[in-house]
Design an enzyme around this catalytic site. Structure first.
Site, short mmCIF file in Angstrom:
data_model
loop_
_atom_site.label_atom_id
_atom_site.label_comp_id
_atom_site.label_asym_id
_atom_site.label_seq_id
_atom_site.Cartn_x
_atom_site.Cartn_y
_atom_site.Cartn_z
N GLY A 24 24.79 16.47 -14.26
CA GLY A 24 24.01 15.37 -14.80
C GLY A 24 24.54 14.00 -14.43
O GLY A 24 24.92 13.73 -13.29
N TYR A 175 23.03 13.28 -34.19
CA TYR A 175 23.14 12.77 -32.81
C TYR A 175 23.05 11.26 -32.80
O TYR A 175 23.86 10.58 -32.14
CB TYR A 175 22.03 13.38 -31.95
CG TYR A 175 22.00 12.83 -30.54
CD1 TYR A 175 23.04 13.08 -29.66
CD2 TYR A 175 20.92 12.05 -30.10
CE1 TYR A 175 23.01 12.58 -28.36
CE2 TYR A 175 20.88 11.55 -28.81
CZ TYR A 175 21.93 11.81 -27.94
OH TYR A 175 21.91 11.30 -26.67
#
Length: 313
Positions: A24, A175
């Protein structure tokens, strides 16, 4: 003209540490830094993936100077071992890119008993930065870049009495809280650099809507719910590539005009070229940074000031 990796200056002789460099955004960051001549320390948890990432970089840049250091941000003993390995080989570290992270995981804890997302995304990077700080301060003008997210805007305040969300857990709210911690950490670290009068700087970046394995993993792990499925489809259809999404953190790490305390992100929020974006200085910001510092030192037992970091701070 829009900033791209072609604008990265010559980094020969500089050492960069990139967390989550096995895929990524981390892999694209490592690729670009290695291509510009930096010695890149690939710090990641999965041995097979990091070996594949190293091979991919060498195919693109045969003369790349690379080093692999195992790093599990969910285990403070692993973080300490990784930092020790870097410090044993390098007198100074010029760039630290705190990139790795997890998103919308089911409720679970790290090896040290921390709520996983706060533990991996923030506390692991807190500990790594603290351990590496002496080497960062020995560099002529080191930069620490910490990766946040637009999800931070949906975060509530960090509760020192319930750091690990034992009173109630939500995958997405946890998160968001960890990504707000990333922002506060980047800003707070810059304040301490400035107060100490050192040449190191701390910046923050976010990649916008970028199609990496982060979304797919959130769905695979089962914590993201329908929101996770929606974002997986959305990013697959309209998200930027990791190549494009890495540009904000690369610009923060390498642009000679970038300054400590700045945020780099896509121009249009979720898409677009990497630009400097304004950080809203809302009421209570300093209090929240102070709380984060107290909580992080208490939970990890690792100060970011004093002997464990550097006598200069």
């Amino acid at each position: 003209m829009a900033w791209t990796e072609r604008d990265i200056p010559d980094l020969s002789g500089r050492t960069a540490v990139v967390t989550g460099a096995n895929g990524g955004l981390g892999l694209q960051t490592a690729l670009a830094l290695a291509g510009a001549g930096a010695h890149v320390v690939l710090a990641a948890r999965d041995p097979a993936k990091i070996a594949a990432a190293e091979e991919r970089i060498r195919v693109r840049h045969p003369s790349a100077s690379l080093e692999v250091v195992p790093l599990d941000l969910g285990d403070l003993s692993s973080v300490a071992a990784a930092a020790h390995a870097v410090l044993a080989r390098h007198e100074q570290v010029d760039l630290l890119v705190n990139n790795a992270g997890v998103m919308a995981m089911p409720q679970r804890t790290t090896a040290d008993g921390f709520e996983e997302q706060f533990g991996v995304n923030h506390l692991g990077h807190w500990a790594l930065t603290a351990h590496l700080l002496p080497a960062l301060l020995r560099a002529p003008a080191a930069r620490v870049v910490t990766v946040t997210s637009t999800a931070r805007h949906r975060a509530g305040r960090l509760d020192p009495a319930d750091v690990h969300l034992e009173r109630g857990y939500g995958a997405w709210s946890a998160y968001a809280r960890s990504k707000m911690a990333n922002l506060h950490f980047g800003l707070g670290l810059q304040q301490r650099f400035a107060a100490a009068g050192v040449r190191a700087s701390s910046l923050v970046a976010h990649p916008g809507l970028t199609n990496t394995d982060l979304q797919a993993r959130a769905v695979r792990e089962g914590g993201a719910g329908r929101v996770g499925t929606f974002f997986e489809v959305l990013t697959a259809r309209s998200g930027m590539s990791p190549f494009e999404g890495a540009r904000p953190q690369l610009r923060a790490a390498t642009d000679p005009r970038a300054r400590g305390g700045e945020l780099y992100a896509p121009r249009y929020g979720s898409h677009g070229p990497a630009v400097r974006r304004r950080i809203l200085r809302w009421r209570g910001l300093q209090e929240q940074i102070h709380t984060l510092w107290q909580v992080s030192e208490r939970e990890t037992g690792i100060p970011l000031e004093g002997p464990a970091a550097s006598a200069a701070l």
